[in-house]
Design a protein around this motif. Sequence first.
Motif, short mmCIF file in Angstrom:
data_model
loop_
_atom_site.label_atom_id
_atom_site.label_comp_id
_atom_site.label_asym_id
_atom_site.label_seq_id
_atom_site.Cartn_x
_atom_site.Cartn_y
_atom_site.Cartn_z
N ASP A 188 -16.18 -8.59 16.07
CA ASP A 188 -15.24 -7.48 16.23
C ASP A 188 -15.47 -6.87 17.62
O ASP A 188 -16.15 -5.85 17.77
N TRP A 189 -14.94 -7.52 18.63
CA TRP A 189 -15.18 -7.10 20.01
C TRP A 189 -14.64 -5.70 20.28
O TRP A 189 -15.26 -4.92 21.02
N ASP A 190 -13.50 -5.38 19.70
CA ASP A 190 -12.88 -4.07 19.95
C ASP A 190 -13.80 -2.94 19.47
O ASP A 190 -13.95 -1.92 20.15
N LEU A 191 -14.38 -3.11 18.28
CA LEU A 191 -15.28 -2.08 17.76
C LEU A 191 -16.54 -1.96 18.62
O LEU A 191 -17.00 -0.86 18.94
N LEU A 192 -17.10 -3.10 19.02
CA LEU A 192 -18.29 -3.09 19.86
C LEU A 192 -18.02 -2.36 21.17
O LEU A 192 -18.80 -1.48 21.58
N ILE A 193 -16.94 -2.69 21.82
CA ILE A 193 -16.61 -2.07 23.11
C ILE A 193 -16.34 -0.58 22.94
O ILE A 193 -16.77 0.24 23.75
N LYS A 194 -15.65 -0.23 21.86
CA LYS A 194 -15.38 1.18 21.57
C LYS A 194 -16.69 1.96 21.41
O LYS A 194 -16.85 3.05 21.97
N GLN A 195 -17.63 1.39 20.66
CA GLN A 195 -18.86 2.12 20.38
C GLN A 195 -19.78 2.15 21.61
O GLN A 195 -20.47 3.15 21.84
N VAL A 196 -19.80 1.11 22.41
CA VAL A 196 -20.58 1.14 23.65
C VAL A 196 -20.02 2.21 24.59
O VAL A 196 -20.77 2.95 25.23
N ASN A 197 -18.70 2.31 24.64
CA ASN A 197 -18.08 3.36 25.45
C ASN A 197 -18.47 4.74 24.96
O ASN A 197 -18.71 5.66 25.76
N GLU A 198 -18.52 4.91 23.64
CA GLU A 198 -18.90 6.21 23.09
C GLU A 198 -20.33 6.56 23.46
O GLU A 198 -20.62 7.71 23.83
N LEU A 199 -21.22 5.59 23.38
CA LEU A 199 -22.61 5.83 23.79
C LEU A 199 -22.68 6.18 25.27
O LEU A 199 -23.40 7.08 25.68
N ARG A 200 -21.91 5.47 26.07
CA ARG A 200 -21.90 5.70 27.51
C ARG A 200 -21.38 7.10 27.84
O ARG A 200 -21.78 7.71 28.83
N GLU A 201 -20.50 7.61 26.99
CA GLU A 201 -19.94 8.94 27.20
C GLU A 201 -20.77 10.03 26.54
O GLU A 201 -20.39 11.20 26.52
N GLY A 202 -21.93 9.62 25.98
CA GLY A 202 -22.84 10.61 25.42
C GLY A 202 -22.61 10.97 23.97
O GLY A 202 -23.10 12.00 23.49
N ARG A 203 -21.86 10.13 23.24
CA ARG A 203 -21.59 10.41 21.83
C ARG A 203 -22.33 9.42 20.95
O ARG A 203 -22.39 8.23 21.25
N ALA A 204 -22.86 9.90 19.84
CA ALA A 204 -23.56 9.04 18.88
C ALA A 204 -22.56 8.15 18.14
O ALA A 204 -21.37 8.47 18.04
#
Length: 213
Positions: A67-83
Amino acid sequence: MDEKKITIIGIAGGTGSGKTTVVKKIVEALPPHYVAVVPLDSYYNDTTGMTDEDRKAINFDHPDAFDWDLLIKQVNELREGRAIEQPTYSYILSNRLPETIHVEPKPVIIIEGIMTLLDPRLREMMDLKIFVDCDPDERLIRNIQRDTIDRGRTVSMVVDRYLAVLKPMHEQFIEPTKRYADLIIPEGGQNIKGVSILRNYIEGLVNVFPTEE
């Protein structure tokens, strides 16, 4: 957490190449609680709508299994400082589990998995791309050791799967991503000098100093 202060490292390589050992060495080189590891294996597709027979037929070594979309979404969230709530996956059930893992953003985010360098959207986020290389025979031996102990497979099952699935998928999808790597580490965690150079570089990359004056 300031997005600019977050360093993202991608670590790819064939199954049994020693990626986990390299990740462990990096984590050990940095201050405690400084790193969040995001395993690609946690992001296999949700198969809730599939039959048991279809689930068992999944090729876990093909890009479509993730599920590449979910992985990229969550990595972006971490990068933006969100758990994030990282999914968990069961090889026995061939499906996601209801439990998730709470992951807080950290100064260093490591994305680790066989095809971590495959998706260009993911590569663009990375400050450092690493490919852990290993002799095919050594990877096969490690797969036999792991799968017979952890996944209940016989030696013949592992060898048959390696020849029918792992080897062709590695040659088609994993090996070609080596060209995207900034650094290639032969023999994985056994390469003491290579891992040492990598650790020193990462320590400089993340500029590990106390945050308070």
